[in-house]
Design an enzyme around this catalytic site. Sequence first.
Site, PDB file in Angstrom:
ATOM      1  N   SER A   1       9.289  -9.017  35.162  1.00  0.00           N
ATOM      2  CA  SER A   1       8.938  -8.596  36.521  1.00  0.00           C
ATOM      3  C   SER A   1       7.656  -9.235  37.042  1.00  0.00           C
ATOM      4  O   SER A   1       7.487  -9.368  38.244  1.00  0.00           O
ATOM      5  CB  SER A   1       8.857  -7.069  36.610  1.00  0.00           C
ATOM      6  OG  SER A   1       7.652  -6.567  36.113  1.00  0.00           O
TER       7      SER A   1
ATOM      8  N   SER B   1       7.017  -7.275  30.628  1.00  0.00           N
ATOM      9  CA  SER B   1       6.899  -7.899  31.947  1.00  0.00           C
ATOM     10  C   SER B   1       5.693  -8.799  32.134  1.00  0.00           C
ATOM     11  O   SER B   1       5.593  -9.493  33.147  1.00  0.00           O
ATOM     12  CB  SER B   1       6.902  -6.829  33.045  1.00  0.00           C
ATOM     13  OG  SER B   1       8.177  -6.252  33.155  1.00  0.00           O
TER      14      SER B   1
ATOM     15  N   LYS C   1      -0.351  -9.198  41.124  1.00  0.00           N
ATOM     16  CA  LYS C   1       1.037  -8.780  41.296  1.00  0.00           C
ATOM     17  C   LYS C   1       1.144  -7.762  42.429  1.00  0.00           C
ATOM     18  O   LYS C   1       0.261  -6.914  42.596  1.00  0.00           O
ATOM     19  CB  LYS C   1       1.536  -8.189  39.973  1.00  0.00           C
ATOM     20  CG  LYS C   1       3.005  -7.847  39.904  1.00  0.00           C
ATOM     21  CD  LYS C   1       3.362  -7.377  38.499  1.00  0.00           C
ATOM     22  CE  LYS C   1       4.810  -6.963  38.353  1.00  0.00           C
ATOM     23  NZ  LYS C   1       5.117  -6.527  36.957  1.00  0.00           N
TER      24      LYS C   1
END
Length: 550
Positions: free
Chosen positions: A192, A216, A111
């Site tokens: 997210s 998330s 990420k």
Amino acid sequence: MRLNYHALSTGAISLLLQLQGSLATVNEGSRLPPLLDATLDELRTGLDAGRFTSVELTKAYIARIYEVNEDLHVVTEINPDALDIAAELDRARKSTTKPLSPLHGIPILVKNNIGTADKMNNTAGSTALLGAKLKQDSTVVKKLREAGAIILGKANLSQWAGTRSLQASNGWSAHGGQTIGAYLPEQDPDGSSSGSAVASSLGLAWASLGTETLGSICDPAHANNIVGIKPTVGLTSRFLVIPISEHQDSVGPMARTVKDAAYLLQAIAGSDGRDNYTEAAPNTLPDYVGACDEGGLKGKRLGLPKGYKNLYPYISADVSFEAFDSTIKLLREAGAEVVEDVEMPGMELMKQADRTGIISGADFLTDLPRYLAELETNPNNIHDLSDVRAFTDQSSAESSEFDLMLFNMILKRNINNTMPIWWEYYSERFYQSNDLGLIGALRNNTLDAIILPTAIATKIAVQGAPVISVPLGHTGPDTPYHRNEVDTLNDMGPNHPFGFGFAGDYFSEETLIGMAYALEQLTQVRKTVRPFIQPKTELRDVVALENEEL
């Protein structure tokens, strides 16, 4: 949004065009695993047997990213050194007789809030941090490199992990554009860690790392038909991970199977002197991979909260209670005891108090400058949230489509996490979410886990406890489309995946993984739902092309 491929651009595009021009004929004897479903064990077997190399595997993943990224905006950057790293790892594989790490030569995406000290950016989706460089890798990336993994690239995310706007949709960032799920048209990727989830679900890498503050990892895992593990806060280091909340942030694996998620967790877990929360981690880590046992449910006590269907009514459209309820029968048949009507009074009190935004906002205000102080280069002179707010408001690269309301609320409150009022709020919520919530329910009833549909399970583990989500099924073909709250994407529709969640006590990941693995083996539902957008490039195409060039 244009994907930044750096020096790989010409070669990767050339490879993709060749592959798309004439996909190789399937050789049934080649035993090359299809990348949409390939497990680590399958990839390791092929690498060890010399059926393909890490370079070929990396090329295949890069080509797959190119095929779908213009539509789905999943990856923000590919590591320009990925093929060189893969080649070096191939040479190491040939030259050693010692056992290699399970992740040796395996490409992984991380990420884009997880720091890497290489040629890639670390932006949390904000153009404010483009060009900002770190002196060293984050601890979790360092561990992956030591394990022989290839950091293939950065996955898109909700900007600042969802801490910019009340209007922005899941998976949107100024740096990466709008991530879109692949299971129905204009699918909201949910959460997210959206790029990490979609990438893993489509086989754009073997697996990915995500981060979770409140849902998330597991929420996008549930919506994208993969396994997500949110570890206990303190099991994995957050050093040089762009923060939201030191009290809630956790770095965890997102993979297609429970066992693969366990392999990835095994590689990144453990104490780190630069993150004092990890002092609570076990001195000797459990064998998370070894916990993958088909008998993992036998003898376990699982709790079902009283009135669970009404705990969070606003997310009821995200879950299938029919499938969840039918799974409870499977759990009992597998030897688990399901205790119904477990009391969790703190959940309602926590909703009424509504302190979550204040608590995490104060953490963000306090923790962000600490990360920014670690930068070696900082071209936009971003040192705190006020600087981020000013840059975002003034930059033409930052979309004006979405407001800055969360920034504004945090700055207006001006509460940091050392103030007495903050500790009062935090202590109140800790009591509600722990003693009167998840942890109290587990300990008072001698339970191994609380079970819930994933979309609800993530809302009860707000104070650092672990959650694992396993694919459970998908909606039917006649399911009506439903737009998300900001009317940007579809958060429901036909073929939408959903997951089953196990929430446990602190550092109970070994037990949770065992139960999740057993359920996964019982249901085997992941392959029953297929994405409507899929990349076509397979390992066999790259291997065939390489052989032709020889």
